[in-house]
Enzyme design. Sequence first.
Site, PDB file in Angstrom:
ATOM      1  N   GLY A 160      32.695  -7.503  40.453  1.00 30.71           N
ATOM      2  CA  GLY A 160      31.347  -7.951  40.106  1.00 30.71           C
ATOM      3  C   GLY A 160      31.399  -8.635  38.761  1.00 30.71           C
ATOM      4  N   GLU A 161      30.232  -9.096  38.304  1.00 33.19           N
ATOM      5  CA  GLU A 161      30.179  -9.793  37.016  1.00 33.19           C
ATOM      6  C   GLU A 161      30.550  -8.842  35.883  1.00 33.19           C
ATOM      7  OE1 GLU A 161      26.293 -10.835  35.739  1.00 33.19           O
ATOM      8  OE2 GLU A 161      27.080 -11.870  33.989  1.00 33.19           O
ATOM      9  N   PHE A 162      30.259  -7.542  36.084  1.00 33.38           N
ATOM     10  CA  PHE A 162      30.426  -6.601  34.981  1.00 33.38           C
ATOM     11  C   PHE A 162      31.703  -5.776  35.072  1.00 33.38           C
ATOM     12  CE2 PHE A 162      25.911  -7.417  35.234  1.00 33.38           C
ATOM     13  CZ  PHE A 162      25.608  -7.659  33.903  1.00 33.38           C
ATOM     14  N   GLY A 163      32.374  -5.807  36.212  1.00 32.84           N
ATOM     15  CA  GLY A 163      33.585  -4.995  36.369  1.00 32.84           C
ATOM     16  C   GLY A 163      33.875  -4.821  37.843  1.00 32.84           C
ATOM     17  N   GLU A 164      34.859  -3.957  38.133  1.00 35.12           N
ATOM     18  CA  GLU A 164      35.254  -3.789  39.529  1.00 35.12           C
ATOM     19  C   GLU A 164      34.162  -3.083  40.340  1.00 35.12           C
ATOM     20  OE1 GLU A 164      37.623  -2.589  37.156  1.00 35.12           O
ATOM     21  OE2 GLU A 164      38.929  -4.334  37.316  1.00 35.12           O
ATOM     22  N   ASP A 167      15.938 -13.620  44.760  1.00 38.08           N
ATOM     23  CA  ASP A 167      17.265 -14.076  45.184  1.00 38.08           C
ATOM     24  C   ASP A 167      17.587 -13.521  46.564  1.00 38.08           C
ATOM     25  OD1 ASP A 167      19.632 -15.413  45.035  1.00 38.08           O
ATOM     26  OD2 ASP A 167      20.618 -14.014  43.686  1.00 38.08           O
TER      27      ASP A 167
END
Length: 948
Positions: free
Chosen positions: A598-602, A714
């Site tokens: 993801g954008e922030f980490g796994e 979204d």
Amino acid sequence: EEQIKTCCLWMIELEHVIKKDNEYVRWDAITEMDEHNRPIHTFQVCNVMEPNQNNWLRSNWISRQAAQKVYVELRFTLRDCNSIPWVSGTCKETFNLFYHETDEAHGVKFRPAQYTKIDTIAADESFTQMDLGDRILKLNTEVREVGPINRKGFYLAFQDIGACIALVSVRVYYKKCPFTLRNLASFPDTVPRVDSSSLVEVRGACVDHAEERDTPKLFCGADGDWLVPLGRCVCSVGYEEIDACRPGFYKAYAGNIKCSKCPPHSFSYGEASAICRCEKGFFRAEKDPPTMACTRPPSRPRNLMFNLNDTCLLLEWSPPSDTGGRRDLTYNVQCKRCGPEPDRCQQCEDELRFLPGPLGLTNATVTVVDFSAHANYTFEIESLNGVSDMSSFPRPVAIITVSPSLVGALKKDWASPNSIALSWQQPEQTTLPIIDYEVKYYEKVLKYSAYDSKAPSVIVSGLKPATWYVFSVRTRTAAGYSSYSPKYEYETTGDSSNMASDQGQVLVIVTAAVGGFTLLVILTLFLLITGSKLHKKQTARTPLHCIDYSLCLSTVPYPGIKTYVDPDTYEDPTQAVHEFTKEIDPSRIRIERVIGAGEFGEVCSGRLRTPGKKEIAVAIKTLKGGYVERQRWDFLREASIMGQFDHPNIIRLEGVVTKSRPVMIVVEYMENGSLDSFLRQHDGHFTVIQLVGMLRGIASGMKYLSDMGYVHRDLAARNILVNSNLVCKVSDFGLSRVLEDDPEAAYTTTGGKIPIRWTAPEAISYRKFSSASDAWSYGIVMWEVMSYGERPYWEMSNQDVILSIEEGYRLPAPMGCPVALHQLMLHCWQKERNHRPKFTDIVSFLDKLIRNPSTVLKNFFLPESPGEEMDYPMFISVGDWLDSIKMSQYKSNFMAAGYNTLDSVARMSIEDVRRIGVELIGHQRRIISSIQTLHLQLLHEHEKGFHV
Ligand code: ADE
């Protein structure tokens, strides 16, 4: 091997395999020159003319060291058989790679039968006679995995069966997660598991001057990558990342924080200070944290005043100008009673009663009851704070002297039935000038009034005739009021009979006042009760908006339905996380594998244990280290939003981990991942009703969100997750963050980041996002679903999409999509947003479709123009259907063959269609494709209990 992630086991050092009759020895060790004239040592074999070749070359023994799985990289050249004349039966273009595990490093005889084949090796490029002439080296590189290997080592062997090969190099290595430092913990070299999908959990050791917070862990992945850092070590007291704290700095707690500058009025001389010392005259109270400035006792209270009545003395003052830098300010009152000689005073606290008490006052006021002002009392008020006891200096005090009444007896000058003139003796000497006198009077049995008078006389009018009144007077100076003079009682003259009208007026005023008050009480209670019921959440937090309850009432979309609370309205985001999510103890989570980034980490999958409940599969989003507070909040915002929802078609939040590292969001696991890729992988696999079932689920989730007042912004198939029962759930919440994260989101001319293809025109042009713009996106999701994950508007550019929508262009029906569904899409894509269907309409329409599958037969009507009122007929005849697909000429064929219901038509095969006399292949295709779209057989299955 200098490369960190692989460990070299062995480089080429091959042995000829010697057997008594040299049966296997046909490889030659030859040194050649490459195109740059550098020598290359090779092993070669080239017996292409002779049949039945069986030539072996064996490596020396290779220790497997820590590895279980090893990689063998071969570099070789191979001759193209076609380029050698007369060898067609005998020449080969492959060779075989073998291995044999053994614990013995020496003296192992070569026995081909002991060897296990790894693979047949072929060349990507073989060379010809011409290449040889041009000295072109067509080098091939092939890598093979070997393992798991359980013995101490192994041999490799190469079997030639009649090819022309030169083996240039053999590299044998294994992969490891290399030694690393993460979160102040060191992790040793670690060899991954043989099973490439499971991770090795490794515990780290804290570096010097660091101590463990949560057990530091890393997971070693199959490719030698360290994944999912958990826990951490932190710097010990007095140490920051590398160094000891410098003079003037300190660090009082272990943690990965920097040394801090000494707080005000404190200092540190040495290095590695855990705390700073206070400057002279400043102190630190026992419970003061080391981060707090040193403080000092307060200055004296200011503006001390008194207010005296018959039995009660009120002392009031202002807080000191210097609080010493603290908030724990209190006051003590001391009393001294002085006789005529001011230096002859006695303590008098015990004689008087202080409310709330003489010591430890937190408000700048005290009431002295049972006070009779016949002597001079002096009161000393001292201010104190948490460090007053540490200072050896005398405490500064404010002093006031309260004198007995200054005014003598009242005297009546004259009187009438309604008024009276009174006067009194002006006090001879006062320390402070008299500002005015206050005359108090009251009906002996009724009301109280007061007059202010500058002169030592007053005329009190408006009195009732024939009524007893009580009068007294007191002086006011800058220091406050004196006590009252002795009471003076007087009965006005006249007849009491004319009092009725006065009382009537009083009654009217009193009633109105009481009535008004009652109304006010009822109104306040009403607002409080309705407000607190509807806005329990808002009252519990500190909202930045909605202070007025009546305003809040108008923001509730549907009374009785829980309302979404935007976590960004919290002054303190942590409070929102606390309120809407459950904290999970990380020991209840078992991470199993990494499923994405993801954008922030796994993003990992794993299991969650809950005491007294069945263990469940979960997806775990992690926040990788090194984030700033803003990123942490962006990450957790999604959880604060998700935590407010509870619906079978909304991804369920199990909880969060915020009290240890890494920060995690734990949600239910959706086995089939995101809807767009799921559909692409299963193109054409589902019945229309299964697809409609998925769409119904999404619409139901969206109805829930819109009822709660939440606008998704979204909505797209990539943001829908699918579980093993094909249940679709809306996911990816978090407003701005979501759009930052979405690779489809592009910047518009107004600077916003928007997923153009999914977004309603008004939201693109002027950011008007609403449930109606979500309905537009829902129409696009319908299109994505019915086209099995096709990209909306295909490869058109975003700009072209915007222009063509503006010109009225809309996506056509996907192949095989019933017209009824395309009509619904067109309805969602109405330019005028108020004309779009509400999610509740969409859900009930899809419900009808699922309950009465034959309604899909609307399929065969030509599309109505967009914007027309929707009216989906539920039943049509076979004749109508044939008309709609322009096959009316076959009506009689269908009827004659007994196909007079749509259900019977839906079961027809292509043979049936041919048999009833449809001869043209194009017509057969048109009819069959319509029938396939219907999937009526499966619709019937659905009626029998099939569900999505
Ligand atoms: N990817 C992101 N979230 C997921 C989930 N909840 N289940 C499966 N895969 C996911």
